[in-house]
Design an enzyme around this catalytic site. Structure first.
Site, PDB file in Angstrom:
ATOM      1  N   THR A  77      -9.488   1.568  14.735  1.00  0.00           N
ATOM      2  CA  THR A  77      -9.164   0.826  16.315  1.00  0.00           C
ATOM      3  C   THR A  77      -9.675   1.483  17.483  1.00  0.00           C
ATOM      4  O   THR A  77      -9.992   2.709  17.258  1.00  0.00           O
ATOM      5  CB  THR A  77      -7.646   0.452  16.113  1.00  0.00           C
ATOM      6  N   ASP A  78     -10.074   0.690  18.378  1.00  0.00           N
ATOM      7  CA  ASP A  78     -10.608   1.648  19.614  1.00  0.00           C
ATOM      8  C   ASP A  78      -9.292   2.345  20.245  1.00  0.00           C
ATOM      9  O   ASP A  78      -9.543   3.249  21.155  1.00  0.00           O
ATOM     10  CB  ASP A  78     -10.768   0.220  20.641  1.00  0.00           C
ATOM     11  N   ILE A  99       0.763  -1.164  -0.073  1.00  0.00           N
ATOM     12  CA  ILE A  99      -0.036   0.175  -0.026  1.00  0.00           C
ATOM     13  C   ILE A  99       0.880   1.222  -0.045  1.00  0.00           C
ATOM     14  O   ILE A  99       0.441   2.296  -0.128  1.00  0.00           O
ATOM     15  CB  ILE A  99      -1.191   0.168   1.174  1.00  0.00           C
ATOM     16  N   TRP A 121      -9.668  -5.796  20.139  1.00  0.00           N
ATOM     17  CA  TRP A 121      -9.133  -6.839  20.699  1.00  0.00           C
ATOM     18  C   TRP A 121      -9.192  -7.981  19.780  1.00  0.00           C
ATOM     19  O   TRP A 121      -9.869  -9.118  20.020  1.00  0.00           O
ATOM     20  CB  TRP A 121     -10.014  -7.183  22.088  1.00  0.00           C
ATOM     21  N   ALA A 170      -2.176  -3.218   7.712  1.00  0.00           N
ATOM     22  CA  ALA A 170      -1.819  -1.987   8.764  1.00  0.00           C
ATOM     23  C   ALA A 170      -0.584  -2.390   9.692  1.00  0.00           C
ATOM     24  O   ALA A 170      -0.175  -3.627   9.373  1.00  0.00           O
ATOM     25  CB  ALA A 170      -3.061  -1.786   9.866  1.00  0.00           C
ATOM     26  N   TYR A 171       0.245  -1.194  10.073  1.00  0.00           N
ATOM     27  CA  TYR A 171       1.312  -1.556  10.968  1.00  0.00           C
ATOM     28  C   TYR A 171       0.605  -1.622  12.070  1.00  0.00           C
ATOM     29  O   TYR A 171      -0.058  -0.571  12.950  1.00  0.00           O
ATOM     30  CB  TYR A 171       2.052  -0.208  11.040  1.00  0.00           C
ATOM     31  N   THR A 172       0.693  -2.998  12.879  1.00  0.00           N
ATOM     32  CA  THR A 172      -0.152  -3.196  14.158  1.00  0.00           C
ATOM     33  C   THR A 172       0.736  -3.650  15.233  1.00  0.00           C
ATOM     34  O   THR A 172      -0.008  -3.988  16.264  1.00  0.00           O
ATOM     35  CB  THR A 172      -0.901  -4.386  13.947  1.00  0.00           C
ATOM     36  N   LYS A 213      -3.133   5.568  13.483  1.00  0.00           N
ATOM     37  CA  LYS A 213      -4.598   5.001  12.654  1.00  0.00           C
ATOM     38  C   LYS A 213      -5.764   6.069  12.492  1.00  0.00           C
ATOM     39  O   LYS A 213      -6.480   6.194  11.743  1.00  0.00           O
ATOM     40  CB  LYS A 213      -5.107   3.910  13.824  1.00  0.00           C
ATOM     41  N   TYR A 224       0.583   4.076  17.640  1.00  0.00           N
ATOM     42  CA  TYR A 224      -0.233   3.308  16.634  1.00  0.00           C
ATOM     43  C   TYR A 224      -1.689   3.942  16.577  1.00  0.00           C
ATOM     44  O   TYR A 224      -2.147   4.114  15.467  1.00  0.00           O
ATOM     45  CB  TYR A 224      -0.454   1.912  17.280  1.00  0.00           C
TER      46      TYR A 224
HETATM   47  N1  LIG Z   1      -5.185  -7.050  16.352  1.00  0.00           N
HETATM   48  C1  LIG Z   1      -6.031  -6.165  16.833  1.00  0.00           C
HETATM   49  O1  LIG Z   1      -6.417  -6.636  17.951  1.00  0.00           O
HETATM   50  C2  LIG Z   1      -6.803  -5.021  16.347  1.00  0.00           C
HETATM   51  C3  LIG Z   1      -7.725  -4.475  17.193  1.00  0.00           C
HETATM   52  C4  LIG Z   1      -8.374  -3.188  16.793  1.00  0.00           C
HETATM   53  C5  LIG Z   1      -8.067  -2.922  15.229  1.00  0.00           C
HETATM   54  N2  LIG Z   1      -7.245  -3.681  14.500  1.00  0.00           N
HETATM   55  C6  LIG Z   1      -7.032  -3.274  12.997  1.00  0.00           C
HETATM   56  O2  LIG Z   1      -7.593  -4.317  12.247  1.00  0.00           O
HETATM   57  C7  LIG Z   1      -6.912  -4.463  11.101  1.00  0.00           C
HETATM   58  C8  LIG Z   1      -6.418  -5.701  10.809  1.00  0.00           C
HETATM   59  O3  LIG Z   1      -5.541  -6.177  11.868  1.00  0.00           O
HETATM   60  P1  LIG Z   1      -4.743  -7.522  11.881  1.00  0.00           P
HETATM   61  O4  LIG Z   1      -4.999  -8.145  13.203  1.00  0.00           O
HETATM   62  O5  LIG Z   1      -5.382  -8.589  11.139  1.00  0.00           O
HETATM   63  O6  LIG Z   1      -3.432  -7.082  11.677  1.00  0.00           O
HETATM   64  P2  LIG Z   1      -2.212  -8.073  11.079  1.00  0.00           P
HETATM   65  O7  LIG Z   1      -2.525  -9.445  11.288  1.00  0.00           O
HETATM   66  O8  LIG Z   1      -1.160  -7.343  11.610  1.00  0.00           O
HETATM   67  O9  LIG Z   1      -2.246  -7.923   9.501  1.00  0.00           O
HETATM   68  C9  LIG Z   1      -1.977  -6.491   8.961  1.00  0.00           C
HETATM   69  C10 LIG Z   1      -1.321  -7.022   7.640  1.00  0.00           C
HETATM   70  O10 LIG Z   1      -0.966  -5.916   7.013  1.00  0.00           O
HETATM   71  C11 LIG Z   1       0.095  -6.078   6.185  1.00  0.00           C
HETATM   72  N3  LIG Z   1       0.853  -4.966   5.755  1.00  0.00           N
HETATM   73  C12 LIG Z   1       1.779  -4.364   6.590  1.00  0.00           C
HETATM   74  N4  LIG Z   1       2.304  -3.335   6.017  1.00  0.00           N
HETATM   75  C13 LIG Z   1       1.586  -3.548   4.484  1.00  0.00           C
HETATM   76  C14 LIG Z   1       2.028  -2.731   3.385  1.00  0.00           C
HETATM   77  N5  LIG Z   1       3.050  -1.594   3.143  1.00  0.00           N
HETATM   78  N6  LIG Z   1       1.158  -3.013   2.222  1.00  0.00           N
HETATM   79  C15 LIG Z   1       0.347  -4.161   2.275  1.00  0.00           C
HETATM   80  N7  LIG Z   1       0.252  -4.933   3.527  1.00  0.00           N
HETATM   81  C16 LIG Z   1       0.909  -4.469   4.692  1.00  0.00           C
HETATM   82  C17 LIG Z   1       0.850  -7.158   6.950  1.00  0.00           C
HETATM   83  O11 LIG Z   1       1.603  -7.867   6.313  1.00  0.00           O
HETATM   84  P3  LIG Z   1       3.156  -8.509   6.839  1.00  0.00           P
HETATM   85  O12 LIG Z   1       2.680  -9.594   7.869  1.00  0.00           O
HETATM   86  O13 LIG Z   1       3.724  -9.158   5.651  1.00  0.00           O
HETATM   87  O14 LIG Z   1       3.766  -7.313   7.322  1.00  0.00           O
HETATM   88  C18 LIG Z   1      -0.276  -8.002   7.673  1.00  0.00           C
HETATM   89  O15 LIG Z   1      -0.462  -8.939   6.629  1.00  0.00           O
HETATM   90  C19 LIG Z   1      -5.842  -3.191  11.146  1.00  0.00           C
HETATM   91  O16 LIG Z   1      -6.542  -2.244  10.538  1.00  0.00           O
HETATM   92  C20 LIG Z   1      -5.741  -3.114  12.569  1.00  0.00           C
HETATM   93  O17 LIG Z   1      -5.233  -1.602  12.688  1.00  0.00           O
HETATM   94  C21 LIG Z   1      -6.470  -4.583  14.981  1.00  0.00           C
END
Ligand SMILES: NC(=O)c1ccc[n+]([C@@H]2O[C@H](COP(=O)([O-])OP(=O)(O)OC[C@H]3O[C@@H](n4cnc5c(N)ncnc54)[C@H](OP(=O)(O)O)[C@@H]3O)[C@@H](O)[C@H]2O)c1
Length: 277
Positions: free
Chosen positions: A91-92, A27, A140, A50-52, A119, A115
């Protein structure tokens, strides 16, 4: 999140969904993204990228902001150019979380870590660049895929006799499969009630109670000690209370949201199927 969308799309036999393979949808690379828009001509784009790494982000501000703000702006600009609706996951952690009231979509967002701040900046760019957007804030997040709290607890529970888990951070877990179902329901509804929405599973819990639920359902024998946040310092501070009000998403899209423990049971069942396969 992306893997859960793929699973739900398969379950619904939705062949029209395209999931880019690794390396073809960076992206941060707008030209690369534009090639995808040209070849796929999407009506909707669901951004799960996302960067998570919440703690790492405190020392890696530049990359975090690039992915969570600039990358998101790239997608929004291309959606505008190619007439696509954007579903963006947020995100929350955009909230400061010192209150005790359910957080509504238009409550003031005051992030307390990098983070959350990046976001929020991503959300603001989407709103400024593209009217046709759904920003869905969730909390979560866990599933049978990737790294998450549920999988970490199952691993630690099997390895250790005793665990200390934070009991004074309150929120609502979200099974990413349920969120994937909701996203596809929203798109399939054909409605155009664009804007910010909150989605998590129903119910409220602490990390301690969440862990107790995981060990109860998986019948893991481990002693769990509730501890205050002050006993487990992390690089990034986290909101103490981030329970979101889901009235808007339920009402606008006629969604019925499962209770967190019911969904946790489903996830643990799926994990045991995957582990025994
Ligand atoms: N996890 C939580 O508890 C949580 C809570 C609230 C909201 N969210 C939101 O929910 C969404 C999904 O989160 P998730 O838990 O599925 O996160 P995740 O498992 O960390 O997945 C994020 C993905 O984004 C990819 N990514 C990172 N940089 C990228 C780039 N430049 N171009 C394309 N892809 C890229 C990563 O790829 P690589 O692994 O190859 O880096 C990974 O596959 C995010 O928007 C996050 O902010 C998450």
């Amino acid at each position: 999140m992306g893997q859960c969308l793929r699973k739900v799309a398969e379950r619904r036999a939705l062949n029209s969904l395209y999931f880019p393979e690794e390396g073809v949808a960076n992206i941060l690379d707008k030209e690369m993204l534009e090639e995808l828009f040209k070849s796929e001509e999407p009506t909707h784009v669901i951004n799960c990228a996302a960067y998570t790494a919440v703690d790492k982000a405190e020392d890696d501000v530049e990359l975090c902001r690039k992915v969570n703000k600039d990358g998101v702006a790239n997608i929004a600009e291309l959606c505008k150019l190619y007439d696509a609706t954007l579903v963006h996951i947020s995100t929350d952690f955009v909230f400061e979380g010192s209150g005790h009231e359910l957080l509504k979509e238009d409550d003031i967002a005051e992030p307390i870590n990098i983070y959350g701040l990046t976001k929020l900046e991503g959300e603001q760019d989407v709103i400024a660049l593209l009217a046709e957007h759904y920003i869905i804030r969730t909390s979560w997040l866990y599933s049978e895929y990737g790294n998450n709290f549920v999988k970490a607890m199952l691993k630690f529970g099997a390895e250790r006799d005793e665990l200390n888990i934070i009991a004074d951070q309150i929120g609502s877990p979200t099974y990413a499969i349920d969120l994937a179902e909701a996203i596809l329901d929203i798109i399939e509804s054909g409605k155009t009630d664009y804007g910010i929405y909150h989605y998590s599973n129903e119910g409220v819990t602490s990390w301690y109670d969440f862990a107790m639920g995981i060990f109860d359902i998986s019948q893991t024998q481990v002693k769990v000690n509730p501890i205050p946040t002050s006993h487990y310092p992390t690089r990034a501070v986290r909101p103490k209370f981030s329970v979101m009000d889901k009235t808007k998403i339920k009402k606008n899209f006629d969604l019925s949201i499962p209770y967190w423990r019911t969904s946790l049971e489903k996830c643990i069942e799926q994990l045991s199927i995957l582990n025994n396969a």
